[in-house]
Design a protein around this motif. Structure first.
Motif, PDB file in Angstrom:
ATOM      1  N   THR A  69       4.984  10.882  -8.813  1.00 49.87           N
ATOM      2  CA  THR A  69       4.398  11.452 -10.032  1.00 49.87           C
ATOM      3  C   THR A  69       3.981  12.906  -9.796  1.00 49.87           C
ATOM      4  O   THR A  69       4.232  13.794 -10.628  1.00 49.87           O
ATOM      5  CB  THR A  69       3.187  10.620 -10.473  1.00 49.87           C
ATOM      6  OG1 THR A  69       3.599   9.266 -10.711  1.00 49.87           O
ATOM      7  CG2 THR A  69       2.571  11.179 -11.753  1.00 49.87           C
ATOM      8  N   ASN A  70       3.368  13.154  -8.650  1.00 46.78           N
ATOM      9  CA  ASN A  70       2.940  14.521  -8.327  1.00 46.78           C
ATOM     10  C   ASN A  70       4.146  15.436  -8.106  1.00 46.78           C
ATOM     11  O   ASN A  70       4.130  16.603  -8.516  1.00 46.78           O
ATOM     12  CB  ASN A  70       2.061  14.515  -7.082  1.00 46.78           C
ATOM     13  CG  ASN A  70       0.751  13.776  -7.298  1.00 46.78           C
ATOM     14  OD1 ASN A  70       0.271  13.687  -8.434  1.00 46.78           O
ATOM     15  ND2 ASN A  70       0.182  13.228  -6.235  1.00 46.78           N
ATOM     16  N   GLN A  71       5.191  14.898  -7.463  1.00 40.94           N
ATOM     17  CA  GLN A  71       6.373  15.713  -7.200  1.00 40.94           C
ATOM     18  C   GLN A  71       7.080  16.092  -8.500  1.00 40.94           C
ATOM     19  O   GLN A  71       7.602  17.206  -8.636  1.00 40.94           O
ATOM     20  CB  GLN A  71       7.335  14.962  -6.263  1.00 40.94           C
ATOM     21  CG  GLN A  71       8.549  15.762  -5.839  1.00 40.94           C
ATOM     22  CD  GLN A  71       8.183  16.979  -4.996  1.00 40.94           C
ATOM     23  OE1 GLN A  71       7.134  17.000  -4.348  1.00 40.94           O
ATOM     24  NE2 GLN A  71       9.030  18.003  -5.020  1.00 40.94           N
ATOM     25  N   LYS A  72       7.087  15.184  -9.456  1.00 39.79           N
ATOM     26  CA  LYS A  72       7.681  15.506 -10.758  1.00 39.79           C
ATOM     27  C   LYS A  72       6.889  16.609 -11.453  1.00 39.79           C
ATOM     28  O   LYS A  72       7.469  17.487 -12.120  1.00 39.79           O
ATOM     29  CB  LYS A  72       7.731  14.251 -11.632  1.00 39.79           C
ATOM     30  CG  LYS A  72       8.780  13.236 -11.200  1.00 39.79           C
ATOM     31  CD  LYS A  72       8.939  12.119 -12.216  1.00 39.79           C
ATOM     32  CE  LYS A  72       7.682  11.276 -12.287  1.00 39.79           C
ATOM     33  NZ  LYS A  72       7.827  10.158 -13.245  1.00 39.79           N
ATOM     34  N   ALA A  73       5.578  16.544 -11.275  1.00 38.00           N
ATOM     35  CA  ALA A  73       4.754  17.604 -11.871  1.00 38.00           C
ATOM     36  C   ALA A  73       5.063  18.963 -11.225  1.00 38.00           C
ATOM     37  O   ALA A  73       5.143  19.993 -11.916  1.00 38.00           O
ATOM     38  CB  ALA A  73       3.274  17.258 -11.711  1.00 38.00           C
TER      39      ALA A  73
ATOM     40  N   THR B 295       0.835  -1.206   0.000  1.00 42.11           N
ATOM     41  CA  THR B 295       0.000   0.000   0.000  1.00 42.11           C
ATOM     42  C   THR B 295       0.869   1.256   0.000  1.00 42.11           C
ATOM     43  O   THR B 295       0.614   2.217  -0.740  1.00 42.11           O
ATOM     44  CB  THR B 295      -0.924  -0.005   1.226  1.00 42.11           C
ATOM     45  OG1 THR B 295      -1.748  -1.180   1.208  1.00 42.11           O
ATOM     46  CG2 THR B 295      -1.810   1.240   1.229  1.00 42.11           C
ATOM     47  N   GLN B 296       1.911   1.256   0.839  1.00 45.18           N
ATOM     48  CA  GLN B 296       2.809   2.409   0.899  1.00 45.18           C
ATOM     49  C   GLN B 296       3.510   2.647  -0.432  1.00 45.18           C
ATOM     50  O   GLN B 296       3.696   3.799  -0.857  1.00 45.18           O
ATOM     51  CB  GLN B 296       3.845   2.195   1.996  1.00 45.18           C
ATOM     52  CG  GLN B 296       3.266   2.184   3.403  1.00 45.18           C
ATOM     53  CD  GLN B 296       4.310   1.860   4.452  1.00 45.18           C
ATOM     54  OE1 GLN B 296       5.367   2.480   4.491  1.00 45.18           O
ATOM     55  NE2 GLN B 296       4.021   0.886   5.296  1.00 45.18           N
ATOM     56  N   LEU B 297       3.878   1.561  -1.109  1.00 50.48           N
ATOM     57  CA  LEU B 297       4.537   1.706  -2.412  1.00 50.48           C
ATOM     58  C   LEU B 297       3.606   2.333  -3.433  1.00 50.48           C
ATOM     59  O   LEU B 297       4.020   3.170  -4.238  1.00 50.48           O
ATOM     60  CB  LEU B 297       5.017   0.337  -2.901  1.00 50.48           C
ATOM     61  CG  LEU B 297       6.424  -0.073  -2.486  1.00 50.48           C
ATOM     62  CD1 LEU B 297       6.672  -1.534  -2.819  1.00 50.48           C
ATOM     63  CD2 LEU B 297       7.454   0.806  -3.168  1.00 50.48           C
ATOM     64  N   SER B 298       2.349   1.922  -3.392  1.00 55.27           N
ATOM     65  CA  SER B 298       1.379   2.488  -4.338  1.00 55.27           C
ATOM     66  C   SER B 298       1.222   3.990  -4.113  1.00 55.27           C
ATOM     67  O   SER B 298       1.222   4.787  -5.067  1.00 55.27           O
ATOM     68  CB  SER B 298       0.034   1.776  -4.180  1.00 55.27           C
ATOM     69  OG  SER B 298      -0.938   2.340  -5.023  1.00 55.27           O
ATOM     70  N   ILE B 299       1.123   4.383  -2.850  1.00 57.33           N
ATOM     71  CA  ILE B 299       0.984   5.806  -2.529  1.00 57.33           C
ATOM     72  C   ILE B 299       2.259   6.561  -2.878  1.00 57.33           C
ATOM     73  O   ILE B 299       2.207   7.680  -3.425  1.00 57.33           O
ATOM     74  CB  ILE B 299       0.644   5.974  -1.035  1.00 57.33           C
ATOM     75  CG1 ILE B 299      -0.715   5.330  -0.728  1.00 57.33           C
ATOM     76  CG2 ILE B 299       0.648   7.446  -0.648  1.00 57.33           C
ATOM     77  CD1 ILE B 299      -1.055   5.304   0.757  1.00 57.33           C
ATOM     78  N   GLN B 300       3.403   5.951  -2.577  1.00 59.39           N
ATOM     79  CA  GLN B 300       4.681   6.613  -2.858  1.00 59.39           C
ATOM     80  C   GLN B 300       4.874   6.837  -4.351  1.00 59.39           C
ATOM     81  O   GLN B 300       5.398   7.876  -4.772  1.00 59.39           O
ATOM     82  CB  GLN B 300       5.830   5.770  -2.288  1.00 59.39           C
ATOM     83  CG  GLN B 300       7.190   6.446  -2.321  1.00 59.39           C
ATOM     84  CD  GLN B 300       7.300   7.595  -1.335  1.00 59.39           C
ATOM     85  OE1 GLN B 300       6.447   7.737  -0.447  1.00 59.39           O
ATOM     86  NE2 GLN B 300       8.317   8.417  -1.474  1.00 59.39           N
ATOM     87  N   THR B 301       4.466   5.890  -5.159  1.00 58.21           N
ATOM     88  CA  THR B 301       4.577   6.039  -6.614  1.00 58.21           C
ATOM     89  C   THR B 301       3.734   7.213  -7.105  1.00 58.21           C
ATOM     90  O   THR B 301       4.168   8.009  -7.957  1.00 58.21           O
ATOM     91  CB  THR B 301       4.140   4.736  -7.315  1.00 58.21           C
ATOM     92  OG1 THR B 301       4.955   3.650  -6.856  1.00 58.21           O
ATOM     93  CG2 THR B 301       4.275   4.857  -8.820  1.00 58.21           C
TER      94      THR B 301
END
Length: 485
Positions: free
Chosen positions: A424-428, A414-420
Motif C-alpha cells: 500500500t505504501n509502495q503504491k502511494a 505476520t509477514q503477510l500483514s506487514i507485506q500488504t
C-alpha cells in the motif's frame, strides 16, 4: 501540448497497469478471472482421492489384512480325512482297513470335536485294531489341559491378524496423507509460478507502453534518446524474467498433473487454460484453540501412533502365547464307541454308544530347561520395552512438529500483514512519483525503480501466500489428518 499529452499517456498507462497488478493478487475483485477455468484445491482432492494409483494402492493394504484374517480363520475350518488300505494275496484277505474322521476345531479351550469311523478286518489285522465287520464309529473330543488351554497357535494367529487390520487402516491413512501433502505443495508452487507469470507479464506490458511513449517523445525532441534506451532495457530485462517464469510455470503444471488420473487409470494433464485459485492475502487465522484440538486429535488418531499401538497389541498377544508355551503339554482325548451306522437299526446294548464303550488317552511332554520358550519370551519383552519408548518419542516428536508448523504459520501470517501494508505504501510512492514526473520534477529511472519495487513486493506477497498455504497443509499433515475444505 505534445509533451503534456505524452506525459499524461505515460502516467495513465502506469496507473492502469498498476491497478491490474494489484488486482492480480487480490481475490473477489471485479476483474477476477473466469471461474470456469479455475482448478481448485477441491477439484484436485476429488481426483487424487478417487483415481490416484498410490491412493488406490493404499486401499489394498486393508484388503490384504482382511485376507490374512480369512486365512487365519481357515485354522478353525472342519477337516474331513479318510484312508483305505486292502491286501489280497494267495486267496487270502490279509487286511481291509478303512479309516475316516471329521475334526471340528473349537475356539473354547483349544479343543477339537471328532467324529470318526474305522473298519479294520482281515486275517492278518492287528487284534488291537480289529473292528466288527460293520465297523466301529465314535464321537469324542480332544482337550489340551496344559499348554494351549488359554491360547494356542491358531487363536494367536487369528487375534494378531485381526489387530493387523487396524494397523493396515492406519498405514493406509498415513500413505494417503503423504500423497495429499505432496499434491498440495505442488499445487501452491503452481499458484506461485502463475502469480509470478501474471505480474511479470503485466510488468512487460507496462514497460513496453512506457518505452513506446518515451521513444515517441524522443522522436519529437522532448526527451533525450538515452531515456528511450533505458526504457527499452527495462522491457528486455522483464522479458527475460517472463521467459524464465514460463518454463517454471510449465514445470509446476506438470508436477500438479502428476497427481491426477481418470477412472480407467490413465494419466491426465491440466487443461492449457486452467488457472489456480485467486488466493487473498487476508488468510484465515488458525487459533490456539484449534492448535489444542489438533494436538489432542494427533495423540488419539495419528496414523503413526495407531500403527505403533497396533504393534503393541500384537506383541501383547504374542507374549501371552509364549507364556502359554512355558506350560507342559498335556492333551487328553476320549471317544464313545458304537457299531451303529444309523438311528433305526437294532444294535445290542453292549455294542451301542454308552459310557462302557470308549477309548481314552493322553500325551505329555515337557522340555526340562525351557530355554527356547524363555528366550523367545525375553525377546518379546525387549521388543515391548523398545516399542514403548518408540511411542513416547514419536508422540513427543509429533507434538513438537505440530507446534513448529503452527509457529511457521503465525510467522507467515505476520509477514503477510506487514507485506500488504508495504505494498500500500509502495503504491502511494509510485503515485507520488508519477505526479512529480507530470510536473517535470522526476525521471523515468525513478518511475521504473518504484514500479519494479512494487512488482517485486507483490511477488514476495504471492510467495508468502504460497508458504502460508503450504505451512497450513504441513500443520495438518504433521497432525496426521487431511486439511478441511
Amino acid at each position: 501540448m505534445k509533451r503534456t499529452q505524452m506525459n499524461a499517456m505515460i502516467r495513465w498507462g502506469v496507473l492502469l497497469c498498476t491497478c491490474l497488478l494489484v488486482q492480480n493478487v487480490r481475490a473477489g475483485n471485479a476483474c477476477a478471472p473466469d471461474t470456469s477455468k479455475i482448478f481448485s484445491i477441491a477439484d484436485l482432492r476429488e481426483l487424487v482421492m478417487q483415481n490416484n494409483p498410490v491412493v488406490r494402492q493404499a486401499g489394498l493394504l486393508g484388503d490384504a489384512a482382511r485376507a490374512r484374517v480369512t486365512q487365519a480363520l481357515g485354522s478353525f475350518d472342519p477337516n474331513l480325512k479318510a484312508s483305505f488300505d486292502q491286501k489280497q494275496f494267495g486267496g487270502k484277505a490279509y487286511y481291509n482297513h478303512w479309516t475316516s474322521e471329521l475334526k471340528v476345531p473349537l475356539w473354547l479351550a483349544g479343543a477339537d470335536l471328532k467324529v470318526d469311523f474305522d473298519r479294520n478286518v482281515g486275517t492278518y489285522t492287528n487284534p488291537e485294531t480289529t473292528t466288527p465287520l460293520s465297523g466301529l464309529g465314535g464321537v469324542g473330543i480332544s482337550v489340551p489341559i496344559g499348554q494351549g488351554l488359554l491360547i494356542d497357535a491358531r487363536r494367536n494367529t487369528l487375534r494378531q491378524s485381526r489387530i493387523m487390520v487396524d494397523y493396515a487402516e492406519a498405514e493406509r491413512v498415513n500413505e494417503i496423507n503423504k500423497v495429499w501433502f505432496q499434491a498440495v505443495k505442488d499445487y501452491w508452487n503452481w499458484f506461485y509460478a502463475h502469480q509470478q507469470y501474471d505480474l511479470i507479464r503485466r510488468g512487460v506490458e507496462l514497460a513496453n507502453t512506457r518505452y513506446i511513449a518515451t521513444r515517441n517523445q524522443a522522436l519529437l525532441g522532448d526527451k533525450p534518446a538515452i531515456d528511450s534506451v533505458e526504457a527499452f532495457i527495462t522491457v528486455q530485462e522483464r522479458s527475460i524474467q517472463l521467459a524464465r517464469i514460463e518454463i517454471e510455470i510449465q514445470n509446476s503444471r506438470l508436477l500438479v498433473s502428476n497427481h491426477i488420473w481418470d477412472e480407467k487409470g490413465n494419466p491426465l494433464e491440466l487443461p492449457a487454460d486452467a488457472i489456480p485459485v485467486n488466493a487473498d492475502s487476508a488468510l484465515a487465522v488458525v487459533t490456539a484453540y484449534q492448535l489444542d484440538n489438533l494436538l489432542n486429535s494427533a495423540e488419539d488418531n495419528h496414523p503413526k501412533l495407531q500403527m505403533l499401538r497396533s504393534k503393541s497389541l500384537q506383541l501383547a498377544i504374542e507374549r501371552n502365547y509364549l507364556r502359554e508355551m512355558l506350560k507342559p503339554k498335556l492333551n487328553v482325548s476320549g471317544s464313545l464307541l458304537t457299531t451303529r451306522r444309523d438311528f433305526t437299526s437294532y444294535v445290542p446294548e453292549y455294542y451301542d454308544i454308552g459310557w462302557n464303550n470308549y477309548k481314552v488317552g493322553f500325551d505329555f511332554s515337557f522340555p526340562l530347561f525351557l530355554r527356547s520358550a524363555r528366550g523367545k519370551l525375553n525377546e518379546i519383552k525387549v521388543k515391548q520395552m523398545d516399542l514403548t519408548l518408540d511411542v513416547q518419542n514419536e508422540t513427543r516428536m509429533i507434538r513438537t512438529n505440530i507446534r513448529s508448523s503452527f509457529n511457521d504459520l503465525k510467522a507467515y501470517q505476520t509477514q503477510l500483514s506487514i507485506q500488504t501494508q508495504s505494498i500500500t505504501n509502495q503504491k502511494a510512492l509510485l503515485r507520488g512519483e508519477l505526479q512529480k514526473f507530470d510536473l517535470g520534477e522526476s525521471t523515468l529511472f525513478l518511475i521504473n525503480s518504484r514500479e519494479s519495487k512494487l512488482i517485486d513486493m507483490m511477488m514476495k506477497q504471492a510467495e508468502l501466500v504460497t508458504k502460508y498455504q503450504q505451512s497450513l497443509a504441513d500443520l495438518y499433515y504433521k497432525a496426521g489428518m487431511l486439511q478441511n475444505e
